[in-house]
Write an enzyme that holds these catalytic residues in place. Structure first.
Site, PDB file in Angstrom:
ATOM      1  N   ASP A 134      49.164  13.097 -13.031  1.00  0.00           N
ATOM      2  CA  ASP A 134      47.970  13.842 -12.618  1.00  0.00           C
ATOM      3  C   ASP A 134      46.731  12.955 -12.614  1.00  0.00           C
ATOM      4  OD1 ASP A 134      46.545  16.068 -11.779  1.00  0.00           O
ATOM      5  OD2 ASP A 134      47.254  17.351 -13.410  1.00  0.00           O
ATOM      6  N   ASP A 184      46.694  23.194  -6.855  1.00  0.00           N
ATOM      7  CA  ASP A 184      46.658  23.960  -8.103  1.00  0.00           C
ATOM      8  C   ASP A 184      46.597  25.459  -7.838  1.00  0.00           C
ATOM      9  OD1 ASP A 184      46.871  21.884  -9.862  1.00  0.00           O
ATOM     10  OD2 ASP A 184      44.741  21.752 -10.340  1.00  0.00           O
TER      11      ASP A 184
END
Length: 731
Positions: A480, A550
């Site tokens: 990430d 997301d």
């Protein structure tokens, strides 16, 4: 041969299966662009060049009194600043004497089978049987600056890649203020549409289509990565082009940092396109004999619309950009604990999710943020890549063994490029942050960015990640990056090199990833940057799939995945079924619909299966089996966008066709149910016209020709956001 050179006319011709690219070295040794488009054989296109006496368009000294020759309007193969071409340039150099003049003339060329790797950079790859390369060396005969233009043609895939190498052949340092990767001039076109993909965090790659107008139109990123806000893939197309009709040109930048893509319509109604590293904040010093390599652009042309263009990109990225075991191996269906627990989890909680998920056929548990350092929220812990034993009682090895005993693989989340002030690493090495020494620096998500230009930083991260991977049977990493770059200054570089930091950061990231994936070849790496904030062909070279967004809301995902599909293959898109009400939008969507939407990607779940009802668990079992059954068709078949969500608001439909055209999936989501609704008839694509297809589970049969020309009638449906998946098989 795919690449031809005529010594008499000094014309280079590059043929792919259905396209032709042509350029010419003229009488003054300038390299002029002639043509790129539908395949034309046995024809030199120099007749398209037009010479006119244009006011305020200067003439090179060597042309004498010929006022009809000017670089200001002739189509250039690689445009430069300072010598009479006032349009958008690809190269700008500050010479050792402070001047900006560059005049590139043809020096030599090489044609060879195969394709060289780009040092330190991702790029498409291929064997000598699959790809052929042309390298053209241009030189400034005053400063000895050399520019090598590389063109590689993947004949069967119908794409051409381009990259650039700049070498300082002089005796003193020079500065590159701009070094883009591609220039494409259309001397006779002024009627293009420009398709780009804008967005924001949780709503990436939204298609925007505008008419190319006089002046310059630019999409770019200066955020240190390719970004949620714009994507380094764009399209130029006919104004009337659609999924099945019209000329389309695609450009995919194989790079994960700052970029720019500019289209310009000039005073004479000629169109120029350039793409490469964004020159904002860029200044690269080249000492004598040093080289700079500009990243690759993958170009593709389609004369049959946007759908064909996308499928060309899907195939070349799957087969010649993605690498490693999971390039084609079936990837496990996973469950990620993030939306189930956020930071509030223990080993016991994770094992309970794994145990129940395994009973439903799910194959891997991914432990997300919160397992390391002192990490109970996002205020602390980043950089401290050691296990938090308060949460992971008994240690990581025991947790992984317990999950494996449930019949599940195990994956783990990292955010290696970031650091919190409240961390042991920051207290020990504050100089490892990107930050101007005289300023506090901006925080985002309470974190700073590590200086990836530094070898000691990369070595620290490599050692930390390796130690975790060696400690337990970990088979997946989610990588990430949850903020963008600011205060971009490296304490490891001198002041003259600070304009190199953005690019060196990306090179450092690539180097670290290359070391890790080379060592841990059985580990599946998934890219992520707050979802789809670094979704580009460069990252796909290292991570064959990327978390698309997301935002897990199925209805929002329709547009997100639609936009992503214009360049990137379905096999690259991370997509999960999450709980309702959805955590991002609050929307309630049927589980069946969430499953169908998530199946259009690398399928998984992101919820607490222990909270599901028995009927929901049965549906999960069915979804898992369906995805396994159709895995090859979805991931490696041909993908067709049937509807456009920006023009059709009632429903959305898309289709997968297996490579042998014997299997087909039609997926359909009802967006706006109506009372007394009109009939919906969908014309399918990509089938064999004479083949008879059966709707699985029924006695219905149709020829491929009927399904494509007359269409297929969608069963009557009602209810909010209901969906259906219809399977066809060749009889």
């Amino acid at each position: 041969m795919a690449i031809l050179y005529n010594e008499k006319s000094r014309i280079f011709t590059i043929h792919s299966k259905y396209s032709t690219y042509q350029m010419q070295v003229d009488q003054y040794d300038y390299l002029l662009h002639l043509y790129y488009g539908s395949k034309i054989e046995n024809q030199e296109m120099s007749y398209l060049l037009q010479y006119n006496d244009r006011g305020f368009s200067s003439n090179p000294y060597e042309v004498g009194k010929n006022r009809t020759y000017s670089l200001d309007f002739l189509p250039q193969e690689y445009s430069v600043f300072g010598m009479g071409d006032y349009r958008e340039s690809c190269l700008s150099v500050v010479n050792e004497d402070g001047s900006y003049d560059i005049e590139l003339k043809y020096e030599n060329h090489t044609i060879y089978k195969g394709k060289k790797l780009l040092e330190g950079l991702p790029a498409a790859y291929g064997s000598e049987e699959e790809v052929e390369t042309l390298e053209i060396c241009l030189r400034d005969r005053v400063t000895n600056l050399e520019v090598t233009l590389s063109y590689s043609v993947f004949y069967e895939y119908d794409v051409i890649t381009r990259s650039v190498k700049v070498k300082n052949g002089g005796s003193n340092a020079i500065w590159l203020d701009r070094a883009l990767s591609v220039c494409l001039d259309f001397a006779n076109r002024s009627d293009f549409d420009y398709i780009t993909f804008y967005g924001k965090h949780t709503f990436e790659r939204q298609l925007e289509r505008t008419k190319v107008r006089h002046g310059k139109t630019t999409v770019d990123s200066v955020r240190g990565c390719s970004s949620h806000q714009q994507n380094p893939f764009v399209i130029l197309c006919d104004s009337n082009a659609n999924e099945v009709y019209g000329e389309c040109y695609g450009f995919s930048f194989v790079y994960s940092g700052n970029f720019k893509a500019t289209v310009e319509l000039d005073q004479f109604n000629q169109t120029r396109f350039v793409m490469g590293i964004n020159d904002t904040g860029f200044s690269y010093r080249l000492q004598a004999d040093e080289e700079f390599i500009a990243p690759e652009v993958i170009m593709a042309y389609s004369e049959h619309g946007l759908g064909e263009l996308s499928r060309k990109y899907h195939k070349v990225i799957q087969n010649h950009v993605c690498r490693g075991k999971y390039k084609k191996a079936r990837r496990p269906i996973l469950i990620n604990n993030w939306e189930a627990t956020y930071f509030d989890f223990t080993s016991e909680k994770l094992v309970s999710i794994a145990r129940e998920a395994s009973s439903l056929g799910i194959e891997m548990l991914v432990m997300d943020d919160g397992w390391f350092g002192v990490r109970n929220d996002d205020y602390s812990g980043l950089g401290d890549w050691f296990v938090n034993t308060d949460k992971i009682s008994g240690g990581l090895k025991k947790l992984v063994e317990d999950v494996n005993q449930c019949g599940m693989k195990f994956g783990i989340w990292f955010e290696p490029e970031m650091i919190n002030e409240d961390s042991e690493l920051y207290r020990e090495h504050p100089e490892w942050c990107l930050r101007t020494p005289t300023r506090k620096g901006n925080r985002s998500r309470y974190q700073y960015v590590l200086d990836m230009t530094r070898k000691d930083v990369r070595d620290y991260l490599y050692d930390c990640i390796s130690k975790i991977l060696e400690e337990a049977n970990i088979e997946y990493i989610k990588w990430d990056m949850n903020r963008h770059l600011t205060n971009v200054y490296s304490l490891g570089l001198d002041k003259e090199s600070q304009g190199e930091v953005y690019h060196r950061y990306v090179l450092g990231l690539y180097e670290l990833l290359e070391r890790l994936i080379s060592k841990y070849q059985d580990v599946l790496f998934e890219g992520c940057s707050g979802g789809g904030g670094r979704f580009d062909a460069g990252m796909l070279y290292y991570t064959p799939q990327i978390w698309t967004s997301d935002n897990t809301d199925a209805i929002d995902r329709l547009k997100i995945q639609y936009g992503t599909s214009f360049c990137y293959p379905i096999s690259s898109m991370g997509a999960h079924v999450s709980a309702v009400p959805n955590h991002q939008t609050g929307r309630i969507t049927p589980l069946n619909t969430r499953g169908i939407v998530a199946m259009s990607g690398t399928f998984g779940y992101e919820l607490d299966v222990n909270k599901m009802t028995s009927s929901e668990k049965e549906m999960v079992k069915e979804q898992v089996e369906q995805y396994k059954k159709h895995y090859n068709t979805i991931n490696y078949g041909d993908y067709y966008r049937i509807t456009d969500p920006y023009h059709e608001e009632r429903y959305m439909a898309w289709q997968f066709v297996s490579e042998n055209k014997e299997k087909m999936l039609l997926q359909y989501v009802l967006l706006k149910p109506e009372c007394n609704a009109p009939i919906v008839n969908i014309k399918l694509q990509g089938l064999e016209p004479d083949q008879v297809y059966t709707v699985v589970g029924t006695s219905e049969t149709y020829t491929g020709s009927a399904l494509m020309k007359a269409g297929y009638r969608i069963p009557e449906m009602n209810g909010d956001y209901t969906a259906v998946q219809i399977e066809f098989e060749a009889r």
